[in-house]
Design a protein around this motif. Structure first.
Motif, mmCIF file in Angstrom:
data_model
loop_
_atom_site.group_PDB
_atom_site.id
_atom_site.type_symbol
_atom_site.label_atom_id
_atom_site.label_comp_id
_atom_site.label_asym_id
_atom_site.label_seq_id
_atom_site.Cartn_x
_atom_site.Cartn_y
_atom_site.Cartn_z
ATOM 1 N N PHE A 63 0.140 126.493 5.954
ATOM 2 C CA PHE A 63 -0.215 125.074 5.967
ATOM 3 C C PHE A 63 -1.646 124.890 6.459
ATOM 4 C CE2 PHE A 63 -0.494 120.835 7.723
ATOM 5 C CZ PHE A 63 0.224 120.045 6.828
ATOM 6 N N SER A 64 -2.028 125.655 7.482
ATOM 7 C CA SER A 64 -3.388 125.571 8.024
ATOM 8 C C SER A 64 -4.427 125.907 6.964
ATOM 9 C CB SER A 64 -3.543 126.527 9.211
ATOM 10 O OG SER A 64 -2.662 126.195 10.258
ATOM 11 N N VAL A 65 -4.194 127.000 6.234
ATOM 12 C CA VAL A 65 -5.145 127.431 5.208
ATOM 13 C C VAL A 65 -5.268 126.383 4.096
ATOM 14 C CG1 VAL A 65 -5.615 129.174 3.447
ATOM 15 C CG2 VAL A 65 -4.788 129.872 5.699
ATOM 16 N N LEU A 66 -4.138 125.848 3.666
ATOM 17 C CA LEU A 66 -4.160 124.826 2.619
ATOM 18 C C LEU A 66 -4.912 123.583 3.084
ATOM 19 C CD1 LEU A 66 -0.475 125.030 1.294
ATOM 20 C CD2 LEU A 66 -2.527 125.986 0.234
ATOM 21 N N ALA A 67 -4.711 123.203 4.339
ATOM 22 C CA ALA A 67 -5.358 121.996 4.871
ATOM 23 C C ALA A 67 -6.859 122.189 5.043
ATOM 24 C CB ALA A 67 -4.715 121.620 6.202
ATOM 25 N N ILE A 68 -7.264 123.354 5.539
ATOM 26 C CA ILE A 68 -8.683 123.575 5.855
ATOM 27 C C ILE A 68 -9.516 123.840 4.610
ATOM 28 C CG2 ILE A 68 -10.303 125.074 7.087
ATOM 29 C CD1 ILE A 68 -8.040 125.600 9.106
ATOM 30 N N TRP A 69 -8.994 124.672 3.703
ATOM 31 C CA TRP A 69 -9.794 125.075 2.543
ATOM 32 C C TRP A 69 -9.389 124.374 1.234
ATOM 33 C CZ3 TRP A 69 -8.759 128.510 6.505
ATOM 34 C CH2 TRP A 69 -9.866 129.097 7.098
ATOM 35 N N GLY A 70 -8.260 123.687 1.236
ATOM 36 C CA GLY A 70 -7.874 122.908 0.062
ATOM 37 C C GLY A 70 -7.593 123.733 -1.178
ATOM 38 N N ILE A 71 -7.120 124.963 -1.000
ATOM 39 C CA ILE A 71 -6.845 125.805 -2.153
ATOM 40 C C ILE A 71 -5.466 125.503 -2.738
ATOM 41 C CG2 ILE A 71 -8.343 127.640 -1.307
ATOM 42 C CD1 ILE A 71 -5.857 129.153 -0.392
ATOM 43 N N ARG A 72 -5.187 126.029 -3.900
ATOM 44 C CA ARG A 72 -3.873 125.883 -4.512
ATOM 45 C C ARG A 72 -2.863 126.750 -3.764
ATOM 46 N NH1 ARG A 72 -7.499 126.588 -8.865
ATOM 47 N NH2 ARG A 72 -7.704 124.742 -10.188
ATOM 48 N N PRO A 73 -1.584 126.336 -3.716
ATOM 49 C CA PRO A 73 -0.577 127.132 -2.987
ATOM 50 C C PRO A 73 -0.506 128.585 -3.429
ATOM 51 C CG PRO A 73 0.294 124.956 -3.442
ATOM 52 C CD PRO A 73 -1.033 125.038 -4.147
ATOM 53 N N HIS A 74 -0.576 128.850 -4.749
ATOM 54 C CA HIS A 74 -0.450 130.245 -5.192
ATOM 55 C C HIS A 74 -1.654 131.089 -4.776
ATOM 56 C CE1 HIS A 74 -3.107 129.120 -8.621
ATOM 57 N NE2 HIS A 74 -3.423 130.401 -8.608
ATOM 58 N N GLU A 75 -2.784 130.416 -4.491
ATOM 59 C CA GLU A 75 -3.995 131.157 -4.115
ATOM 60 C C GLU A 75 -3.905 131.754 -2.709
ATOM 61 O OE1 GLU A 75 -7.201 128.839 -6.984
ATOM 62 O OE2 GLU A 75 -6.937 128.170 -4.913
ATOM 63 N N LEU A 76 -2.916 131.333 -1.946
ATOM 64 C CA LEU A 76 -2.658 131.979 -0.654
ATOM 65 C C LEU A 76 -2.370 133.463 -0.838
ATOM 66 C CD1 LEU A 76 -0.346 129.284 0.926
ATOM 67 C CD2 LEU A 76 -2.464 130.090 1.970
ATOM 68 N N PHE A 77 -1.853 133.813 -2.009
ATOM 69 C CA PHE A 77 -1.491 135.200 -2.301
ATOM 70 C C PHE A 77 -2.460 135.844 -3.287
ATOM 71 C CE2 PHE A 77 2.199 132.752 -1.109
ATOM 72 C CZ PHE A 77 2.808 133.555 -0.158
ATOM 73 N N ARG A 78 -3.563 135.156 -3.555
ATOM 74 C CA ARG A 78 -4.594 135.654 -4.464
ATOM 75 C C ARG A 78 -5.955 135.486 -3.792
ATOM 76 N NH1 ARG A 78 -0.311 137.012 -6.723
ATOM 77 N NH2 ARG A 78 0.418 136.288 -8.760
#
Length: 221
Positions: free
Chosen positions: A147-162
């Motif tokens: 959740f922190s990464v998505l909030a700070i960098w605004g990336i797509r959910p699947h990009e957490l693993f890419r």
């Protein structure tokens, strides 16, 4: 001596009715040809199903492929909407592959409409404070980190693993999205907010999920 020549492989015009195959047969040929031209990756299979097979399944599979059959399906979709544009694009590709005449192709294309991404209503985004309050309520470490990464960098959910995290602790914490994401390789910088100081994760905490074999759209959902 009489030569029995067959010109069918060289024709670029619509074939007589006795040579016209059913929709189902022609779709199978189209798909076979598509995979001869494209690498069959997990993500591309998902894209093919959504962009082509989904519209093709709306057609009468046992009807002879014709402009009338395609237009009958096109007219059931709302004008100037994404569904209409997607279906026409798929039918145009199938028609062109099947040797439809330029006049027929142009008529089919004319029903595509004027839909564009600009017609999509903008999202209503939560405020920084609202995001922060949700973050505080998350107890599970890996979900809190994601959740922190998505909030700070605004990336797509699947990009957490890419993503490469090699520069996440730099003076300007930067993420490097890898090539196998939806829009390919790129650098992503953090959004500015005073509340994010508490968010920035020092140690990545990934959930124990095996997603290597999954398409990006599946991971994101």
């Amino acid at each position: 001596m009489t030569l029995n020549l067959c010109w069918l492989p060289y024709l670029r015009v619509r074939l007589p009715n006795e040579f016209i195959t059913t929709v189902r047969e022609q779709v199978e040929k189209f798909e076979e040809d598509y995979w001869l031209r494209h690498e069959k990756t997990v993500n591309r299979v998902v894209i093919f199903k959504k962009a082509y097979l989904a519209p093709f399944q709306r057609l009468d599979q046992f009807a002879s492929l014709s402009l009338e059959v395609l237009m009958e399906s096109v007219k059931t979709t709302p004008a100037d909407k994404s569904t209409r544009k997607r279906d026409v694009k798929a039918y145009y590709a199938l028609a062109k592959f099947s040797g439809f005449s330029p006049v027929e192709l142009e008529k089919l294309k004319s029903f595509q409409g004027s839909y564009s991404h600009k017609d999509v209503e903008p999202y209503t985004l939560p405020s920084d404070e609202e995001i922060y309050q949700v973050w505080k309520e998350i107890k599970q470490p890996s979900l809190k980190w994601m959740f922190s990464v998505l909030a700070i960098w605004g990336i797509r959910p699947h990009e957490l693993f890419r993503v490469s995290l090699s520069k996440i602790n730099d003076s300007v914490p930067t993420l490097e999205i890898l090539e196998n994401s939806k829009t390919g390789k790129r650098k992503v910088y953090p959004c500015r907010s005073e509340l994010w100081r508490e968010f920035i994760p020092e140690v990545p905490v990934y959930p124990n999920w095996n997603v290597d074999h999954l398409a990006n759209s599946v991971i994101g959902s």
